[in-house]
Write a protein that holds these residues in place. Structure first.
Motif, PDB file in Angstrom:
ATOM      1  N   PHE A  88       1.009  -1.309   0.025  1.00  0.00           N
ATOM      2  CA  PHE A  88      -0.109  -0.096  -0.081  1.00  0.00           C
ATOM      3  C   PHE A  88       0.837   1.278  -0.150  1.00  0.00           C
ATOM      4  O   PHE A  88       1.669   1.499   0.830  1.00  0.00           O
ATOM      5  N   TRP A  89       0.495   2.030  -0.959  1.00  0.00           N
ATOM      6  CA  TRP A  89       1.606   3.262  -1.117  1.00  0.00           C
ATOM      7  C   TRP A  89       0.410   4.555  -0.466  1.00  0.00           C
ATOM      8  O   TRP A  89      -0.553   4.786  -0.884  1.00  0.00           O
ATOM      9  N   LEU A  90       1.040   5.080   0.565  1.00  0.00           N
ATOM     10  CA  LEU A  90       0.308   6.119   1.260  1.00  0.00           C
ATOM     11  C   LEU A  90       0.890   7.586   1.331  1.00  0.00           C
ATOM     12  O   LEU A  90       2.125   7.739   1.463  1.00  0.00           O
ATOM     13  N   GLU A  91      -0.093   8.399   0.679  1.00  0.00           N
ATOM     14  CA  GLU A  91       0.636   9.843   0.749  1.00  0.00           C
ATOM     15  C   GLU A  91       0.393  10.258   2.190  1.00  0.00           C
ATOM     16  O   GLU A  91      -0.272  10.267   2.943  1.00  0.00           O
ATOM     17  N   ALA A  92       1.739  11.033   2.562  1.00  0.00           N
ATOM     18  CA  ALA A  92       1.613  11.223   4.049  1.00  0.00           C
ATOM     19  C   ALA A  92       2.565  12.487   4.361  1.00  0.00           C
ATOM     20  O   ALA A  92       3.097  12.844   5.280  1.00  0.00           O
ATOM     21  N   ALA A  93       2.399  13.503   3.238  1.00  0.00           N
ATOM     22  CA  ALA A  93       2.845  15.005   3.455  1.00  0.00           C
ATOM     23  C   ALA A  93       2.098  15.648   4.571  1.00  0.00           C
ATOM     24  O   ALA A  93       2.409  16.503   5.186  1.00  0.00           O
ATOM     25  N   SER A  94       0.653  15.236   5.106  1.00  0.00           N
ATOM     26  CA  SER A  94      -0.153  15.848   5.638  1.00  0.00           C
ATOM     27  C   SER A  94      -0.811  14.951   6.609  1.00  0.00           C
ATOM     28  O   SER A  94      -1.157  13.859   5.937  1.00  0.00           O
ATOM     29  N   GLU A  95      -1.391  15.333   7.655  1.00  0.00           N
ATOM     30  CA  GLU A  95      -2.381  14.360   8.288  1.00  0.00           C
ATOM     31  C   GLU A  95      -3.341  13.932   7.460  1.00  0.00           C
ATOM     32  O   GLU A  95      -3.736  12.860   7.271  1.00  0.00           O
ATOM     33  N   PRO A  96      -4.210  15.171   6.816  1.00  0.00           N
ATOM     34  CA  PRO A  96      -5.304  14.728   6.028  1.00  0.00           C
ATOM     35  C   PRO A  96      -5.113  13.728   4.981  1.00  0.00           C
ATOM     36  O   PRO A  96      -5.899  12.806   4.472  1.00  0.00           O
ATOM     37  N   VAL A 394     -18.159  14.246   1.853  1.00  0.00           N
ATOM     38  CA  VAL A 394     -17.426  15.352   0.742  1.00  0.00           C
ATOM     39  C   VAL A 394     -16.729  16.458   1.623  1.00  0.00           C
ATOM     40  O   VAL A 394     -15.668  16.902   1.110  1.00  0.00           O
ATOM     41  N   CYS A 395     -17.288  16.857   2.562  1.00  0.00           N
ATOM     42  CA  CYS A 395     -16.543  18.073   3.364  1.00  0.00           C
ATOM     43  C   CYS A 395     -15.333  17.409   3.942  1.00  0.00           C
ATOM     44  O   CYS A 395     -14.433  18.273   3.868  1.00  0.00           O
ATOM     45  N   GLU A 396     -15.083  16.423   4.357  1.00  0.00           N
ATOM     46  CA  GLU A 396     -14.062  15.863   5.099  1.00  0.00           C
ATOM     47  C   GLU A 396     -12.924  15.873   4.160  1.00  0.00           C
ATOM     48  O   GLU A 396     -11.844  15.923   4.151  1.00  0.00           O
ATOM     49  N   GLN A 397     -13.311  15.042   2.796  1.00  0.00           N
ATOM     50  CA  GLN A 397     -12.521  14.858   1.829  1.00  0.00           C
ATOM     51  C   GLN A 397     -11.751  16.110   1.248  1.00  0.00           C
ATOM     52  O   GLN A 397     -10.541  16.393   0.953  1.00  0.00           O
ATOM     53  N   TYR A 398     -12.664  17.321   1.361  1.00  0.00           N
ATOM     54  CA  TYR A 398     -12.059  18.526   0.480  1.00  0.00           C
ATOM     55  C   TYR A 398     -11.790  19.599   1.668  1.00  0.00           C
ATOM     56  O   TYR A 398     -11.302  20.572   1.155  1.00  0.00           O
ATOM     57  N   LEU A 399     -11.801  19.370   2.966  1.00  0.00           N
ATOM     58  CA  LEU A 399     -11.567  20.598   3.875  1.00  0.00           C
ATOM     59  C   LEU A 399     -10.020  20.875   3.697  1.00  0.00           C
ATOM     60  O   LEU A 399      -9.738  21.948   3.891  1.00  0.00           O
ATOM     61  N   PRO A 400      -9.122  19.925   3.538  1.00  0.00           N
ATOM     62  CA  PRO A 400      -7.658  20.347   3.413  1.00  0.00           C
ATOM     63  C   PRO A 400      -7.484  21.375   2.360  1.00  0.00           C
ATOM     64  O   PRO A 400      -6.699  22.172   2.562  1.00  0.00           O
ATOM     65  N   TYR A 401      -8.350  21.529   1.280  1.00  0.00           N
ATOM     66  CA  TYR A 401      -8.175  22.605   0.344  1.00  0.00           C
ATOM     67  C   TYR A 401      -8.597  23.876   0.838  1.00  0.00           C
ATOM     68  O   TYR A 401      -7.869  24.944   0.547  1.00  0.00           O
ATOM     69  N   ILE A 402      -9.479  23.927   1.603  1.00  0.00           N
ATOM     70  CA  ILE A 402     -10.079  25.341   2.393  1.00  0.00           C
ATOM     71  C   ILE A 402      -8.967  25.413   3.202  1.00  0.00           C
ATOM     72  O   ILE A 402      -8.459  26.806   3.392  1.00  0.00           O
ATOM     73  N   LEU A 403      -8.444  24.485   3.998  1.00  0.00           N
ATOM     74  CA  LEU A 403      -7.103  24.979   4.887  1.00  0.00           C
ATOM     75  C   LEU A 403      -6.006  25.535   4.114  1.00  0.00           C
ATOM     76  O   LEU A 403      -5.233  26.736   4.916  1.00  0.00           O
TER      77      LEU A 403
END
Length: 476
Positions: A88-96, A394-403
């Motif tokens: 499994f390849w995990l993106e880990a640059a940030s917690e979200p 959907v909100c949880e998925q795209y909240l990082p973009y608002i942050l």
């Protein structure tokens, strides 16, 4: 960048009982790095396929951005897949990003539950990894901080974990650190020949460029794409590079090294100055927006962020994506049947640094990025409270973009004028966090939205009305 097609499994001949989640195809032009690959084999792998796996093995590849850490990890995965039941390849640059990657693991395992939050589904994936007797490998890519992955690492007492990072503090979490330095001159020379499909007659040109300018694989890839697009003669390219170096005609806004510790600064200025100068205005704006929204991948859906009619906007955006892909400046990745785009972090940093010295251009790019996120993020604040739970995934998925937009706005606030659209977007993210019992995290978004509305209230009745709504969310 390297072409990035979805790889449904670590290899086309993968065992039927195995599961892999790798968003990158094998790099057919991977060159050198044999010593590092051999070190990974000895450090991550159980001795034989019949040996019981009772230990946790973790290795960190540490080095500067663009030096090839991710490509080394990818090469290891694609050449040693038979030794693992699951990869499994995990993106880990940030917690979200890490949470979203773990949710993807749950989906691959068939254990995703729609009614659960992303955090809960991520926990399901972790529990499965803890309890399974299968042999698994996790790749934690581009880890920025030890705080992102240390809680995850503490969950495991067996398995194999490969980390890529620039940070010594992150590397210290692994049982072994492998330092990734620049490629040898001969490796760079060989890769240059392979990228451009040169024959022996081009050896002097390839050797001159690879030794004199291109000290990191990422720059070599971008320069090779530039050479293919221009079709200049080799001598013309060498003369152009010499002129840039002699007169220091780099990006006109950045004439001194902003980071004295970066030995690749001049090579970046020359390479990316040349490549971006070839872009048309739409493609350049597109690269700016992708860089601003990074490090998160940007879904291809709804990428038409211009104000022109939908069909025309889609055509322009599609052409811009194709232009940037031809230049190898962006990567297309397919995860869970969703196409996404990303820009390498080194190029993101360079692009944003140049935007910062052009306030008017920065304002336009930020407004376009805000409009894009507005289209994909639900108008949460206006949704009836009893219907909001349907929007949570959907909100949880795209909240990082608002942050991310909030972070950039604060960095550039001295030259930015907030809009009611942005204030509402921030309030939507803040309202969602309040409903999820995360009010301390919501306060920053809501305070900025409040400040914007106050600045607009004298000229906008809508801002004045919305200000009261925000202040009610901020009240104890």
């Amino acid at each position: 960048m390297e072409a990035a097609a979805q790889c449904q499994c670590a290899c086309h001949c993968q065992r039927k009982d195995s599961i892999a989640s790798i968003p990158f195809a094998k790099n057919a032009l991977f060159t050198g790095r044999e010593e590092i690959l051999n070190d990974l084999m000895g450090s991550l792998e159980v001795t034989t396929l019949d040996e019981v796996d009772h230990s946790l093995r973790s290795v960190a590849l540490r080095g500067r951005g663009g030096i090839g850490k991710t490509q080394i990890a990818l090469q290891y995965v694609h050449t040693r897949w038979k030794l693992y039941d699951h990869i499994f390849w995990l993106e880990a640059a940030s917690e979200p990003l890490l949470v979203r990657s773990l949710v993807a693991v749950a989906e691959h395992l068939g254990k995703y539950q729609k009614e659960k939050t992303l955090q809960n589904n991520a926990h399901v994936a972790v529990e499965w990894l803890r309890e399974t007797k299968s042999r698994w490998l996790l790749v934690l890519d581009d880890v920025k901080s030890p705080n992102i992955i240390s809680p995850l690492l503490l969950q495991f007492d067996r398995g194999s974990i490969l980390i890529t990072t620039r940070t010594p503090e992150v590397a210290a979490l692994a049982t072994k650190t492998i330092e990734v330095d620049r490629m040898t001159r001969e490796e760079v020379f060989t890769l240059m020949l392979r990228r451009l499909e040169f024959n022996a007659s081009h050896n002097p040109f390839a050797r001159a460029v690879s030794v004199d300018l291109l000290k990191m694989p990422l720059l070599l890839i971008h320069f090779a794409a530039y050479y293919r697009r221009t079709m200049f003669m080799p001598d013309d390219i060498l003369q152009m590079l010499e002129a840039w170096r002699r007169t220091k005609v780099v990006n006109p806004s950045v004439k001194t090294n902003p980071n004295h510790d970066d030995p690749y600064w001049e090579a970046k200025e020359i390479t990316w100055g040349l490549t971006t100068n070839m872009l048309n205005r739409v493609s350049e704006n597109f690269l700016d927006i992708l860089s601003l929204l990074g490090p998160h991948r940007i879904p291809v859906a709804n990428i038409h962020w211009t104000s022109t009619p939908r069909q025309a906007a889609l055509f322009r955006s599609t052409r811009a994506v194709k232009d940037l892909e031809t230049a190898d400046l962006i990567e297309r990745i397919k995860v869970n049947d969703e196409d996404s785009l990303q820009v390498h972090e080194e190029l993101q940093t360079w692009t944003l640094r140049n935007l910062e010295v052009h306030p008017e251009k920065s304002r336009v790019v930020l407004e376009k990025a805000q409009a894009y996120i507005r289209r994909i993020y639900p108008p949460y604040h206006d949704i009836a409270e009893d219907a909001r739970t349907d929007c949570w995934p959907v909100c949880e998925q795209y909240l990082p973009y608002i942050l991310r937009l909030h972070e950039v706005y604060n960095q550039w606030s001295s030259s930015m004028n907030g809009s009611i659209l942005f204030a509402k977007l921030l309030a939507d993210g803040g309202s969602y966090l309040v409903d999820r019992n995360a009010k301390p995290h919501a306060e920053g978004l809501l305070r900025t939205a409040e400040t914007i509305c106050k600045s607009l209230s004298s000229e906008s009745a809508e801002a004045d009305t919305f200000l009261a709504s925000i202040q009610s969310l901020l009240s104890p």
